[in-house]
Design an enzyme around this catalytic site. Structure first.
Site, short mmCIF file in Angstrom:
data_model
loop_
_atom_site.label_atom_id
_atom_site.label_comp_id
_atom_site.label_asym_id
_atom_site.label_seq_id
_atom_site.Cartn_x
_atom_site.Cartn_y
_atom_site.Cartn_z
N GLY A 104 -2.63 9.12 14.59
CA GLY A 104 -2.50 10.55 14.77
C GLY A 104 -1.28 10.91 15.59
CB SER A 123 -2.92 6.48 10.34
OG SER A 123 -2.57 7.83 10.14
CG LEU A 182 -15.38 -5.85 -14.80
CD1 LEU A 182 -16.25 -6.45 -15.90
CD2 LEU A 182 -15.63 -6.58 -13.48
CG ASP A 210 -3.38 7.53 2.56
OD1 ASP A 210 -3.49 8.74 2.84
OD2 ASP A 210 -3.04 6.68 3.39
CG HIS A 244 -5.51 8.54 6.21
ND1 HIS A 244 -4.20 8.25 5.92
CD2 HIS A 244 -5.56 8.70 7.56
CE1 HIS A 244 -3.49 8.25 7.03
NE2 HIS A 244 -4.29 8.52 8.04
#
Length: 579
Positions: free
Chosen positions: A122, A214, A298, A460, A497
């Site tokens: 963050g 992140s 598959l 994501d 994410h």
């Protein structure tokens, strides 16, 4: 469909790279050597008096073995010391506030000889416990339990609690705090941490690792590019290595969804949650599976041949259209909603688009696209940290100029240019301090034998897996057949994410990285598990028709995990990585 989009700045960087001499072969100077275990040579209290320039220790605590237990991890934490402190305390001449690089270290009594920098995510601003998170969903262990000395930091600033709406980002008004957040905190803390380790164990670490997801993954790629701290191994998952551009793509995407939102919130802002309902996104996921699930050999609810899917899936052809507005949200999409979604996934010209994947129906995908994009993350990062000059807190808090207003009025061309801007106060642009310089080269890191593992979820919603693939394929072009000696990329099918989504998101790449660095065992595959019912930290998005203990192979890009044609299709052993 194009798998990747090249912008003019990216093309110029690529041309510049072609003009330079290629780096030498990426073989290490000497054979791999394992770290040597050790034990503390002094008690915890002695750490209070460790001397280091600019360091102030604020607390030291001894934690007894077995007294600390963490959710989802069966074994209690070992005996260890906790050290908290502040490095490089100062007062800003720009905003008049006090700053420092806050940190926590945990040093186990029984040490494995290694240092673990826990790069947090963050906008940072918090010193999270230095347990040594090993990433993915629901980890079963951590760095501290494995015997690492672990460090965590706030990257040079603290969350401003007096302003909860923008308090995570207002540090961006201080030029030095921007640099600390971008790259300097890692460079400053690493030698300090080595000094604390040497004081406690009588010697420094034999091996050093940086692990983050992140923004923490971005820290990893930046540390590799700048070779900050001389890390032997770096594990970066979900790396937002072009984070300012990803943030622009987020608010731009919010504008596309706002145009098809069905209702407005109480504050008059379009309710992005109503632009595409969970039922409609489930329809999208089914359409992607219908076209792409079998491409890997598959039908199992996972798209493991990501590149083939991006070529095969056509939203105009494959997403079912509703015959009338009254039928919306059942098994079809209105044309305007289909087109808005396709536009968002195609992306703005300055950043890579997002991948078509069944994980688009994930809860975390909705959170990032419909909440974070106009609220507590991307918009405030752009307003205060990534644009030059930054916004004034007073300007962005009045009627008609709130954070959502800022996001929905952000002009990609006019305002987007500000992430490249500099002035006499902010002498480095966001693209200077946030992104890794020459990211496809990593010259110093490669030349001395550093190892980089990167993992990224195919669904994501904020940092495009296609952007990470674009970076890695550029790295392969620069380093040729030796690229895999230094860096490998693993794509996690269905993962949102950093974790979550209908995905096998439980994996431990720390052990794989240590084996590569210290024993020369390059990871040819990694086994990942789903977190079905019965798991210590179950993932509610695991489909009911999957085995709750399903395992899958994660393969180094561009290899694809393909079913062998026999064996239990719920087990990784029935698959192989194939190019």
């Amino acid at each position: 469909m194009r798998l990747f989009q090249w912008t003019l700045p990216a093309l110029l960087v690529g041309l510049a790279g072609c003009a330079s001499a290629p780096p030498p072969a990426s073989a290490p100077a000497s054979a791999p050597t394992p770290a040597r275990p050790g034990v503390a040579t002094a008690d915890c209290a002695a750490l209070q008096s460790v001397g280091y320039p600019g360091l102030r220790i604020t607390a030291v605590e001894a934690v007894a073995a077995g007294s600390l237990k963490l959710p989802g991890i069966a074994s209690p934490m070992p005996a260890h010391c906790v050290v908290k402190g502040r490095l490089n305390e100062r007062r800003s001449p720009v905003d008049g506030k006090d700053y420092a690089i806050g940190f926590e270290m945990r040093l186990p009594a029984q040490w494995n000889g290694r240092f673990f920098y826990q790069a947090n995510g963050g906008l940072d601003g918090f010193v999270t416990p230095a347990y040594g998170n090993i990433l993915g969903g629901g980890p079963l262990s951590n760095g501290l339990l494995k015997g690492f000395a672990v460090l965590s930091s706030d990257a040079g600033h603290a969350f401003e609690r007096s302003n909860p709406v923008i308090g995570a980002a207002v540090f961006g008004r201080d030029p030095q705090a921007r640099l600390d957040y971008g790259y300097n905190a890692v460079a400053q803390l690493t030698p300090m941490a080595r000094a604390l380790i040497a004081a406690h164990y009588g010697r420094g670490p034999d091996k050093a690792y940086l692990v983050g997801t992140s923004n923490g993954g971005r820290h990893g790629l930046v540390a590799a590019a700048r070779d900050s701290g001389g890390y032997d191994g770096i594990l970066a998952t979900t790396p937002g290595y072009r984070l300012p551009l990803a943030a622009i793509a987020q608010v731009w995407g919010a504008q596309q969804f706002a145009a098809v939102a069905r209702t407005k919130r109480a504050d008059g802002v379009p309710d992005l949650e109503t632009s595409l309902t969970p039922a409609e996104m489930a329809t999208v996921a089914r359409a992607v599976l219908a076209r792409c699930d079998a491409l890997d050999g598959l039908r199992d609810g996972l798209v493991q041949d990501l590149a083939a899917c991006q070529k095969a899936f056509d939203p105009q052809r494959d997403l079912p259209l509703c015959p009338a507005p009254a039928t919306e949200g059942a098994d079809c999409l209105a044309a305007a909603r289909r087109d808005a979604l396709a536009t968002v996934l195609r992306g703005p010209s300055l950043y890579s688009g997002l991948a078509w994947d069944p994980g688009l129906a994930g809860r975390n995908w909705r959170e990032w696209k419909f909440t974070n994009s106009i609220g507590p993350r991307d918009a405030i990062a752009l307003a205060f940290v990534f644009t030059t000059p930054p916004m004034s807190p007073e300007v962005i808090s009045g009627a008609g100029t709130t954070v959502p207003d800022y996001a929905l009025r952000f002009d990609v061309q006019r305002d987007g240019a500000k992430v490249h801007a500099r002035d006499s106060v902010y002498t480095q642009s966001a693209m200077d301090f946030m992104t890794p310089p020459e990211p496809t080269e990593l010259r110093s890191f490669v030349q001395r034998g550093g190892k980089l593992l990167v993992a990224h979820g195919s669904a994501d919603p904020v940092f495009s897996v296609l952007d990470t693939i674009r970076w890695y394929e550029g790295f392969q072009r620069v380093h040729g057949e030796r690229a895999a000696d230094s860096a490998r990329l693993f794509v996690v099918p269905g993962m949102n994410h950093s974790s979550g989504g209908p995905a096998p998101d439980q994996f431990d790449m720390v052990d794989a990285l240590v084996a590569w660095v210290e024993r020369g065992q390059a990871p040819e595959q990694v086994v990942a598990s789903v977190r079905g019912p019965g798991n210590a930290t179950p993932n509610p998005e695991v489909p009911a028709d999957w085995s709750p203990t399903r395992t899958r192979l994660l393969c180094p890009w561009p290899s694809v995990a393909r079913y062998r044609g026999q064996g239990d299709p719920e087990q990784a052993a029935s698959f192989q990585c194939v190019r």
